[in-house]
Each structure stands twice: as structure tokens, then as C-alpha cells.
Design a protein around this motif. Structure first.
Motif, PDB file in Angstrom:
ATOM      1  N   ASN A 153       0.817  -1.216   0.000  1.00 60.27           N
ATOM      2  CA  ASN A 153       0.000   0.000   0.000  1.00 60.27           C
ATOM      3  C   ASN A 153       0.846   1.260   0.000  1.00 60.27           C
ATOM      4  O   ASN A 153       0.327   2.364   0.135  1.00 60.27           O
ATOM      5  N   ASP A 154       2.173   1.089  -0.170  1.00 63.68           N
ATOM      6  CA  ASP A 154       3.066   2.233  -0.272  1.00 63.68           C
ATOM      7  C   ASP A 154       4.315   1.810  -1.031  1.00 63.68           C
ATOM      8  O   ASP A 154       4.697   0.640  -1.010  1.00 63.68           O
ATOM      9  N   VAL A 155       4.949   2.753  -1.708  1.00 60.88           N
ATOM     10  CA  VAL A 155       6.198   2.491  -2.435  1.00 60.88           C
ATOM     11  C   VAL A 155       7.133   3.670  -2.269  1.00 60.88           C
ATOM     12  O   VAL A 155       6.713   4.775  -1.915  1.00 60.88           O
ATOM     13  N   GLU A 156       8.407   3.442  -2.528  1.00 65.01           N
ATOM     14  CA  GLU A 156       9.383   4.518  -2.540  1.00 65.01           C
ATOM     15  C   GLU A 156       9.216   5.349  -3.812  1.00 65.01           C
ATOM     16  O   GLU A 156       8.732   4.862  -4.838  1.00 65.01           O
ATOM     17  N   ASN A 157       9.603   6.608  -3.742  1.00 65.19           N
ATOM     18  CA  ASN A 157       9.557   7.455  -4.924  1.00 65.19           C
ATOM     19  C   ASN A 157      10.338   6.828  -6.071  1.00 65.19           C
ATOM     20  O   ASN A 157      11.483   6.398  -5.892  1.00 65.19           O
ATOM     21  N   GLY A 158       9.712   6.768  -7.224  1.00 68.65           N
ATOM     22  CA  GLY A 158      10.359   6.228  -8.410  1.00 68.65           C
ATOM     23  C   GLY A 158      10.084   4.766  -8.664  1.00 68.65           C
ATOM     24  O   GLY A 158      10.406   4.263  -9.739  1.00 68.65           O
ATOM     25  N   GLN A 159       9.488   4.061  -7.686  1.00 69.07           N
ATOM     26  CA  GLN A 159       9.190   2.654  -7.913  1.00 69.07           C
ATOM     27  C   GLN A 159       7.984   2.510  -8.831  1.00 69.07           C
ATOM     28  O   GLN A 159       7.081   3.349  -8.854  1.00 69.07           O
ATOM     29  N   MET A 160       7.972   1.411  -9.582  1.00 71.42           N
ATOM     30  CA  MET A 160       6.867   1.124 -10.489  1.00 71.42           C
ATOM     31  C   MET A 160       5.780   0.383  -9.723  1.00 71.42           C
ATOM     32  O   MET A 160       6.063  -0.589  -9.024  1.00 71.42           O
ATOM     33  N   ALA A 161       4.546   0.844  -9.865  1.00 69.47           N
ATOM     34  CA  ALA A 161       3.463   0.294  -9.050  1.00 69.47           C
ATOM     35  C   ALA A 161       2.171   0.201  -9.843  1.00 69.47           C
ATOM     36  O   ALA A 161       1.962   0.907 -10.829  1.00 69.47           O
ATOM     37  N   ALA A 162       1.302  -0.692  -9.372  1.00 67.93           N
ATOM     38  CA  ALA A 162      -0.084  -0.738  -9.838  1.00 67.93           C
ATOM     39  C   ALA A 162      -0.873   0.234  -8.971  1.00 67.93           C
ATOM     40  O   ALA A 162      -0.896   0.117  -7.748  1.00 67.93           O
ATOM     41  N   VAL A 163      -1.498   1.206  -9.627  1.00 67.60           N
ATOM     42  CA  VAL A 163      -2.177   2.295  -8.923  1.00 67.60           C
ATOM     43  C   VAL A 163      -3.668   2.268  -9.236  1.00 67.60           C
ATOM     44  O   VAL A 163      -4.070   2.178 -10.395  1.00 67.60           O
ATOM     45  N   TRP A 164      -4.468   2.341  -8.180  1.00 65.86           N
ATOM     46  CA  TRP A 164      -5.919   2.415  -8.314  1.00 65.86           C
ATOM     47  C   TRP A 164      -6.353   3.861  -8.125  1.00 65.86           C
ATOM     48  O   TRP A 164      -5.994   4.503  -7.145  1.00 65.86           O
ATOM     49  N   LEU A 165      -7.092   4.400  -9.094  1.00 68.27           N
ATOM     50  CA  LEU A 165      -7.641   5.750  -8.997  1.00 68.27           C
ATOM     51  C   LEU A 165      -9.084   5.621  -8.523  1.00 68.27           C
ATOM     52  O   LEU A 165      -9.953   5.134  -9.257  1.00 68.27           O
ATOM     53  N   LYS A 166      -9.337   6.038  -7.301  1.00 62.94           N
ATOM     54  CA  LYS A 166     -10.613   5.748  -6.644  1.00 62.94           C
ATOM     55  C   LYS A 166     -11.806   6.396  -7.351  1.00 62.94           C
ATOM     56  O   LYS A 166     -12.821   5.747  -7.595  1.00 62.94           O
ATOM     57  N   SER A 167     -11.693   7.677  -7.668  1.00 68.00           N
ATOM     58  CA  SER A 167     -12.836   8.371  -8.268  1.00 68.00           C
ATOM     59  C   SER A 167     -13.199   7.800  -9.629  1.00 68.00           C
ATOM     60  O   SER A 167     -14.375   7.637  -9.961  1.00 68.00           O
ATOM     61  N   GLU A 168     -12.179   7.491 -10.420  1.00 63.50           N
ATOM     62  CA  GLU A 168     -12.397   6.994 -11.784  1.00 63.50           C
ATOM     63  C   GLU A 168     -12.640   5.485 -11.821  1.00 63.50           C
ATOM     64  O   GLU A 168     -13.082   4.953 -12.831  1.00 63.50           O
ATOM     65  N   LYS A 169     -12.340   4.789 -10.716  1.00 63.97           N
ATOM     66  CA  LYS A 169     -12.387   3.322 -10.670  1.00 63.97           C
ATOM     67  C   LYS A 169     -11.595   2.728 -11.830  1.00 63.97           C
ATOM     68  O   LYS A 169     -12.073   1.917 -12.626  1.00 63.97           O
ATOM     69  N   GLU A 170     -10.348   3.187 -11.926  1.00 64.57           N
ATOM     70  CA  GLU A 170      -9.447   2.752 -12.980  1.00 64.57           C
ATOM     71  C   GLU A 170      -8.097   2.400 -12.377  1.00 64.57           C
ATOM     72  O   GLU A 170      -7.726   2.887 -11.307  1.00 64.57           O
ATOM     73  N   ALA A 171      -7.368   1.545 -13.079  1.00 64.95           N
ATOM     74  CA  ALA A 171      -6.039   1.139 -12.620  1.00 64.95           C
ATOM     75  C   ALA A 171      -5.008   1.414 -13.708  1.00 64.95           C
ATOM     76  O   ALA A 171      -5.303   1.310 -14.897  1.00 64.95           O
ATOM     77  N   THR A 172      -3.781   1.740 -13.285  1.00 64.01           N
ATOM     78  CA  THR A 172      -2.721   2.020 -14.238  1.00 64.01           C
ATOM     79  C   THR A 172      -1.379   1.604 -13.651  1.00 64.01           C
ATOM     80  O   THR A 172      -1.218   1.541 -12.430  1.00 64.01           O
ATOM     81  N   LEU A 173      -0.423   1.330 -14.521  1.00 63.81           N
ATOM     82  CA  LEU A 173       0.934   0.956 -14.122  1.00 63.81           C
ATOM     83  C   LEU A 173       1.863   2.128 -14.423  1.00 63.81           C
ATOM     84  O   LEU A 173       2.030   2.510 -15.579  1.00 63.81           O
ATOM     85  N   LYS A 174       2.459   2.706 -13.400  1.00 66.47           N
ATOM     86  CA  LYS A 174       3.323   3.876 -13.563  1.00 66.47           C
ATOM     87  C   LYS A 174       4.376   3.899 -12.450  1.00 66.47           C
ATOM     88  O   LYS A 174       4.242   3.220 -11.430  1.00 66.47           O
ATOM     89  N   ARG A 175       5.402   4.731 -12.649  1.00 65.13           N
ATOM     90  CA  ARG A 175       6.295   5.059 -11.548  1.00 65.13           C
ATOM     91  C   ARG A 175       5.612   6.117 -10.689  1.00 65.13           C
ATOM     92  O   ARG A 175       4.982   7.039 -11.205  1.00 65.13           O
ATOM     93  N   VAL A 176       5.756   5.987  -9.388  1.00 63.81           N
ATOM     94  CA  VAL A 176       5.040   6.838  -8.435  1.00 63.81           C
ATOM     95  C   VAL A 176       6.005   7.833  -7.789  1.00 63.81           C
ATOM     96  O   VAL A 176       7.056   7.436  -7.272  1.00 63.81           O
ATOM     97  N   PHE A 177       5.627   9.110  -7.821  1.00 62.50           N
ATOM     98  CA  PHE A 177       6.406  10.164  -7.172  1.00 62.50           C
ATOM     99  C   PHE A 177       5.466  11.009  -6.313  1.00 62.50           C
ATOM    100  O   PHE A 177       4.488  11.566  -6.812  1.00 62.50           O
ATOM    101  N   LYS A 178       5.764  11.099  -5.025  1.00 59.48           N
ATOM    102  CA  LYS A 178       4.966  11.909  -4.099  1.00 59.48           C
ATOM    103  C   LYS A 178       5.525  13.330  -4.073  1.00 59.48           C
ATOM    104  O   LYS A 178       6.716  13.525  -3.862  1.00 59.48           O
ATOM    105  N   GLN A 179       4.653  14.305  -4.272  1.00 61.79           N
ATOM    106  CA  GLN A 179       5.074  15.700  -4.336  1.00 61.79           C
ATOM    107  C   GLN A 179       4.712  16.443  -3.048  1.00 61.79           C
ATOM    108  O   GLN A 179       3.784  16.057  -2.324  1.00 61.79           O
ATOM    109  N   ASP A 180       5.404  17.547  -2.793  1.00 62.94           N
ATOM    110  CA  ASP A 180       5.161  18.333  -1.581  1.00 62.94           C
ATOM    111  C   ASP A 180       3.808  19.028  -1.588  1.00 62.94           C
ATOM    112  O   ASP A 180       3.303  19.419  -0.534  1.00 62.94           O
ATOM    113  N   ASP A 181       3.211  19.197  -2.768  1.00 58.56           N
ATOM    114  CA  ASP A 181       1.934  19.909  -2.856  1.00 58.56           C
ATOM    115  C   ASP A 181       0.728  18.996  -2.653  1.00 58.56           C
ATOM    116  O   ASP A 181      -0.412  19.399  -2.877  1.00 58.56           O
ATOM    117  N   GLY A 182       0.968  17.751  -2.222  1.00 59.81           N
ATOM    118  CA  GLY A 182      -0.134  16.827  -1.990  1.00 59.81           C
ATOM    119  C   GLY A 182      -0.568  16.053  -3.210  1.00 59.81           C
ATOM    120  O   GLY A 182      -1.506  15.255  -3.154  1.00 59.81           O
TER     121      GLY A 182
END
Length: 217
Positions: A153-182
Motif C-alpha cells: 500500500n506504499d512504495v518509494e519514490n520512483g518505484q513502479m506500481a499498480a495504482v488504483w484511482l478511486k474516483s475513476e475506478k481505474e487502474a494504471t501501471l506507472k512510476r510513483v512520485f509523491k510531491q510536496d503539494d499533496g
């Protein structure tokens, strides 16, 4: 790794293989030869290349010389393998609508894939997804490949992950980067594609990539 398999490799080659696996787990892409030289404290790229050739002949890796970072982890012939539940498809491109987040549960899998034990190691909660799209091609993940995931349920910045977008009810495979602006930046590995920016509250990490099984043409 079984002792009988380890006897076919030198300590340096064992260290290189462990480094390649760890690098992929941490960053979602294979290391470059210079990464291996630095990480394994090898004297030169030619020495690293010599040992990579040994690992390839032994069936532990495959090298794609025309691709940057073109190292692919394999299971050596005759080595133990495990069945991993295939939970469906994941978009490496535009997100794919799926009915519910519960579709990721392994017990709902209709089929399994045969995965080298070395790719899984001692990890638990491992599953597989078939890739649709070409947004991760620079990370050597192509349309039709199968990504091996560990539930997380969490990954390091830059890791490739399966991501669920709750509002859209869609999934995608991407590298994840957490930003300071939320915001969460979902970064494709394709120079022709732009990143997606999502509110952190809309993003649920479903798992991180630990390996790739390539589609055979």
C-alpha cells in the motif's frame, strides 16, 4: 537460491545477480553496467561485461544489447518455479476501468502463471498482471508482458506500481512520485508520453513491480 545453483557461479557473479535483483526491486528498472560496476565495486565495465556473459550463458539473465539497461532476470533452466495468480490486465498507457478494487484479490484469479522462484524469493502476497499499452517501454515493460507484483500500500519514490484511482475506478501501471503539494505524479517510462498528476487522496497503491515476464514474439 539452491546451493547446487550457487556452485555454478563465482562470489562476484552471485553478488552481481543479487545486485541486479535488488536494483530492479528498488527502482523498477534494471541497472546499467556502470551501476553494476559501482554497486558491486568492480574494477571496470569490461570485467562486469565478462561476468554478465557468464550469467547469461548460465540462464540467469538475458541481455538486450540494443536497449538501454537491457538486462532481464530469468529463472535458470531446471530451477524451481512457483505458480502466481494472474489477476487480470493493467494499463501501461491510459488507465483501464475495472469494476471494483476487490478484483485484485488472489482468490479471484481465473488462472496462474509459472514464475521463476528466484524472482519471488521469500516474498508473500505475490500476484501477476498482464500489461496493456506502451507507456513503460523505456523500463523494458512492453504491451503483452506480464508484471509480477508484490501487494503493497506504499512504495518509494520512483518505484513502479499498480495504482488504483478511486474516483475513476481505474487502474494504471506507472512510476510513483509523491510531491510536496499533496499531488502524486504518475510517471510513464516513455519519452512520448506525459505524466499524470493526481490528488493523493484519489490514489491507492495496490502493489509494486518485482519482475517482468516478457511476451515471446
Amino acid at each position: 537460491m539452491p546451493r547446487t545453483a550457487r556452485k555454478t557461479m563465482s562470489e562476484r557473479q552471485l553478488k552481481m545477480l543479487d545486485f541486479i535483483r535488488g536494483y530492479f526491486n528498488d527502482f523498477g528498472i534494471p541497472p546499467s553496467i556502470r551501476d553494476i560496476v559501482t554497486g558491486c565495486k568492480i574494477s571496470s565495465t569490461s570485467v562486469a561485461d565478462y561476468n554478465l556473459k557468464h550469467l547469461e550463458r548460465a540462464g540467469y539473465i538475458r541481455r538486450h544489447k540494443d536497449v538501454s539497461r537491457g538486462i532481464e532476470l530469468l529463472g535458470a533452466e531446471g530451477r524451481p518455479r512457483q505458480l502466481v495468480p494472474l489477476l487480470g490486465k493493467i494499463a501501461a498507457g491510459r488507465p483501464i476501468p475495472v469494476p471494483d478494487v476487490d478484483t485484485w484479490k488472489p482468490e479471484l484469479a481465473a488462472e496462474n502463471v509459472d514464475v521463476p522462484e528466484t524472482m519471488i524469493g521469500h516474498r508473500k502476497n505475490v500476484f501477476a498482471l498482464k500489461v496493456r499499452g506502451n507507456s513503460m517501454i523505456d523500463a523494458l515493460v512492453n504491451d503483452g508482458d506480464i508484471v509480477i507484483m508484490q501487494a503493497a500500500n506504499d512504495v518509494e519514490n520512483g518505484q513502479m506500481a499498480a495504482v488504483w484511482l478511486k474516483s475513476e475506478k481505474e487502474a494504471t501501471l506507472k512510476r510513483v512520485f509523491k510531491q510536496d503539494d499533496g499531488k502524486i505524479r504518475l510517471q510513464p517510462a516513455n519519452a512520448l508520453m506525459t505524466p499524470m498528476y493526481e490528488n493523493a487522496k484519489n490514489v491507492v497503491i495496490q502493489g509494486r513491480v518485482i519482475g517482468v515476464l516478457r511476451k515471446v514474439e
